[in-house]
Design a protein around this motif. Structure first.
Motif, PDB file in Angstrom:
ATOM      1  N   ARG A  32     -37.214  -4.960  42.536  1.00 31.37           N
ATOM      2  CA  ARG A  32     -36.742  -4.525  41.144  1.00 31.37           C
ATOM      3  C   ARG A  32     -35.509  -4.850  40.705  1.00 31.37           C
ATOM      4  NH1 ARG A  32     -38.717   1.373  38.597  1.00 31.37           N
ATOM      5  NH2 ARG A  32     -40.625   0.615  39.980  1.00 31.37           N
ATOM      6  N   VAL A  33     -35.109  -5.630  39.805  1.00 34.88           N
ATOM      7  CA  VAL A  33     -33.850  -6.278  39.592  1.00 34.88           C
ATOM      8  C   VAL A  33     -32.586  -5.268  39.675  1.00 34.88           C
ATOM      9  CG1 VAL A  33     -34.228  -6.203  37.048  1.00 34.88           C
ATOM     10  CG2 VAL A  33     -32.503  -7.789  38.212  1.00 34.88           C
ATOM     11  N   PHE A  34     -31.741  -5.749  40.412  1.00 33.51           N
ATOM     12  CA  PHE A  34     -30.566  -4.777  40.653  1.00 33.51           C
ATOM     13  C   PHE A  34     -30.709  -3.397  41.538  1.00 33.51           C
ATOM     14  CE2 PHE A  34     -28.819  -6.121  36.251  1.00 33.51           C
ATOM     15  CZ  PHE A  34     -27.764  -7.159  36.908  1.00 33.51           C
ATOM     16  N   LEU A  35     -31.855  -3.068  41.522  1.00 35.79           N
ATOM     17  CA  LEU A  35     -32.291  -1.862  42.389  1.00 35.79           C
ATOM     18  C   LEU A  35     -32.641  -2.019  43.700  1.00 35.79           C
ATOM     19  CD1 LEU A  35     -34.093   0.250  39.553  1.00 35.79           C
ATOM     20  CD2 LEU A  35     -31.780   0.485  40.073  1.00 35.79           C
ATOM     21  N   ARG A  36     -33.884  -3.280  43.975  1.00 37.13           N
ATOM     22  CA  ARG A  36     -34.111  -3.524  45.184  1.00 37.13           C
ATOM     23  C   ARG A  36     -34.269  -5.133  45.020  1.00 37.13           C
ATOM     24  NH1 ARG A  36     -35.909  -0.100  48.682  1.00 37.13           N
ATOM     25  NH2 ARG A  36     -36.207   2.259  48.140  1.00 37.13           N
ATOM     26  N   THR A  37     -33.068  -5.705  45.736  1.00 38.75           N
ATOM     27  CA  THR A  37     -33.360  -7.204  45.569  1.00 38.75           C
ATOM     28  C   THR A  37     -33.226  -7.684  46.802  1.00 38.75           C
ATOM     29  OG1 THR A  37     -31.061  -7.107  44.654  1.00 38.75           O
ATOM     30  CG2 THR A  37     -32.742  -7.341  43.018  1.00 38.75           C
TER      31      THR A  37
END
Lengths: 474, 474
Positions: free
Chosen positions: B151-156
């Motif tokens: 998830r973009v920024f949160l888990r990349t």
């Protein structure tokens, strides 16, 4: 009696320049070799130079209207193949990720060697109308190009750089922007901050960036007379726009391909700094670049001396000098003095108990050389002027080296000889030509760039009166 | 009649928080998904937030005595295996380079997921004597951890971060330094710049960093009541020192292993900013972080208006406000207003021809909301105070959210229910314990951290009175 700073243990330049370079990088604690062949560890003192370079360049890049962004490290292998010259240029240097998360990937990813392809994948989404142009983007990033003959800072498998990528509505705008970056960002920084004399020119077709229609370069002469490419700025024409369908709706309602530029400068500039300004005692850092412009050393650890060096530090800081106070008196003074000399801090202010009695300190100037006692209360007015003199002296020395070791020649043979004896040759491009250029390579020389007779950058490869600058190069 | 700013086209938070988040990231032009699964392109506006975060954190890191350096991206695979817990933790997430320069590598290289191993390879060379300690190093870099549920920024899969690595002579010094970074760098930045309320605690043994003996964490409550880990600071004990023989000669002449810390904060903080302060109209950027604190908009393109917005820009700049003048009157005013609202610039100053006649402008405050006409000559005195109010309001809202949605419970079942209904639960750690913790995972909840009753960080995992904070988490 104060211990004297001994000559540092560097191989003299005149004996073996490459070994001197390696010695300096190691002893001044700039970098170590990394465990994967060709990679490097940039140590805090070396990275401090890079941070100052970044700050100065970044301010100029923003002044030119570009904004920073970040594109992914991993690029699908298929992207690289879309622009034919580009893939041909970079394929031999790629690092390829074949496994991720414990599984073999369906499509291997390459570690970016440069980002034109992935940037265009996104520019083609972001650019819709003429109102979205010009699009001016820069990124600070690491790139990987597998290096067969690595040399720290100069040729490394991984290096740090900035890469600018822009899209414009017309050929002229793109051409002018590439030239603006070349002049107002790169040349201005190198001359006025790095104090490195640069020759601005255009690359021959054989030496252009893979995928460009024109490459502007800045070339500098190192201490051994060889050339180093300091930064390049490319006109990409519509090559990548065509491959990635980067187009815009014009005011007239037609779909047009954008015109593009890209431009980069790298951690290689740290190597350039060393080979431009270094001497047998170590590095000499230009004052405008130096994170530490003056170090105030306590010769001995008695209380009065320690109090005084701190007070001098505060006074100089208030006078706008970037100061470090060295009060590590558990380390012998001589060792510390040699270390600061190796690291090339422009000015040392040495204070011992005897000095204190006289109200004086010993002022040691790394760049012109020489030491003399000065009154402590005169330091704050003296140092800013000394630093400006030092900055100017380094640039003058760099310029004089290039002038004194450049000769005008008329044949390829003479050019090769000039290059082999540690200098640059200027030869009419019409007399050399692409065939002559191809033969230079057999003799370890290359055309570094093409310049006009008046020193300006020629508008075309075959402008009348164009001069080729020939040298051996890093 | 002036066009009104329409409500932007975001899915309302209450309808679908994850979708609202994705909409905002895209419409405020913060980031795009990258082509390799889980990677991201950080667009200029999003990267501008990161640059401001970097600057603020970097100043605090340097204040804590650490210097920046750079270690290679590529790490020999064998390094990772030297510390047993470390390799177990990271092996499933590795990206592996098997080919370089057109050939299969003799030893594959991993793209760094974190740098403890390669850092220790060099620390073991650099550290010889007690005089070399403490060794305090930080790097700003990209890392790759193969991500199954990106998830973009949160888990990349790739993210940007800073990672600090230090070596100390004693356990106590290392412990105190990890705590100092946690408090003076991370918590100070998050509370005073990001305006995000953070809960400081220690991780349970099950949630510790792979290879650490203790992990300190800062946890924040997002707009949907879930928790986000904002930054961590680890005591590594002597685990890596033992694996890499990082030792020093003590004053007493004995060889001793160093004690170490590592600590990191990442681009995930951009996601935290969005989910802490965003609303149905877009992002709200805390004034101390904002690159643009106030935008002065020309409503129409007539000459008097254009001259006035530029003049107001200069006046506000002189008053210390970071200002952008939006004079792109070829784009409809309403569209520009919505765009600045989406991007969360704290203050808009809108100037049209009618306003000019009255000597007024419309002041729109994004953070508390609301618009009102104000005298143009009052702006310079008004804005700095408004910005400070806005900064304080965001922090207050963040704190009140956490307080109002946190409940004290006594059973694991109640904790799970509190987490499932979008809140945090505080439960005595003695009542939950590692067995209870293991069962939470089946119900999508985790122990975010352990805190003492008075809100401080417990010194051990089993200090009497320790409270476990339970929540669902990103």
């Amino acid at each position: 009696m104060r211990a004297m700073a001994k000559a540092p243990v560097l191989t003299p330049q005149a004996d073996d320049f490459p070994r001197w370079y390696q010695d300096l990088i190691s002893k001044a604690e700039l970098a170590d070799n990394g465990p994967v062949r060709g990679t490097m560890v940039i140590r805090p003192y070396g990275y401090g130079l890079w941070e100052r370079m970044q700050r100065e360049l970044d301010a100029r890049i923003k002044e030119a209207g570009a904004q920073n962004a970040y594109f992914p490290l991993l690029i699908p292998q298929s992207y690289l193949t879309r622009e034919a010259e580009h893939v041909e240029g970079f394929a031999p240097e790629l690092a390829v990720v074949t496994h991720g998360g414990g599984k073999e990937l369906e499509e291997p990813a390459v570690v970016r060697p440069t980002s034109e392809t992935i940037v265009n994948e996104y520019f083609s989404k972001w650019v819709q109308s003429y109102r979205d142009l010009p699009l001016l983007v820069n990124q600070w990033a690491n790139v990987v190009r597998w290096e067969m003959r690595p040399r720290v800072f100069l040729r490394t498998t991984e290096f740090l750089w900035q890469e600018g990528h822009t899209a414009h509505a017309t050929y002229e705008e793109a051409r002018d922007y590439a030239a603006r970056i070349h002049r107002d960002v790169y040349a201005d920084f190198m001359v006025n901050v790095l104090a490195v004399d640069v020759t601005a020119g255009r690359k021959t077709p054989a030496e252009r960036f893979a995928g460009a229609i024109n490459t502007l370069t800045l070339e500098a002469m190192m201490g051994d007379g060889k050339a180093l490419q300091m930064a390049t700025s490319h006109e990409l024409g519509q090559n990548f726009a065509r491959a990635f369908h980067t187009q815009y709706l014009s005011k007239e309602g037609t779909q047009e391909l954008v015109w593009q530029t890209s431009w980069g400068s790298t951690t290689r500039m740290i190597g350039a700094l060393v080979m431009s300004h270094g001497d047998d005692h170590g590095l000499r850092v230009p004052p405008r670049l130096a994170a530490v412009q003056a170090v105030v050393l306590a010769v001995k650890g008695d209380d009065a001396v320690l109090a005084e060096v701190r007070r001098i530090g505060d006074t100089l800081r208030a006078a706008g000098v970037r100061v470090h106070v060295d009060d590590r008196t558990d380390i012998p003074f001589g060792r510390r003095a040699v270390d600061w000399e190796l690291k090339g801090v422009p000015i040392r202010v040495e204070v011992g108990p005897r000095d204190l009695e006289n109200g004086t300190a010993v002022l040691v100037r790394r760049i012109p050389g020489g030491k003399e006692p000065v009154r402590i209360d005169a330091l704050a007015s003296l140092l800013p002027a000394s630093l400006e003199e030092d900055q100017a002296l380094l640039l003058r020395q760099s310029r004089e080296r290039r002038q004194s070791r450049t000769s005008d020649v008329t044949t390829a043979e003479e050019a090769v000889e000039a290059a082999a004896s540690g200098g640059w040759a200027r030869i009419p491009w019409a007399a050399l030509g692409p065939e002559g250029e191809a033969r230079l390579a057999e003799r370890a020389a290359t055309v570094r760039c093409l310049v006009a007779e008046d020193g300006s950058v020629p508008d075309t490869d075959d402008a009348p009166g164009t001069i080729a600058v020939v040298a051996r190069a890093y």
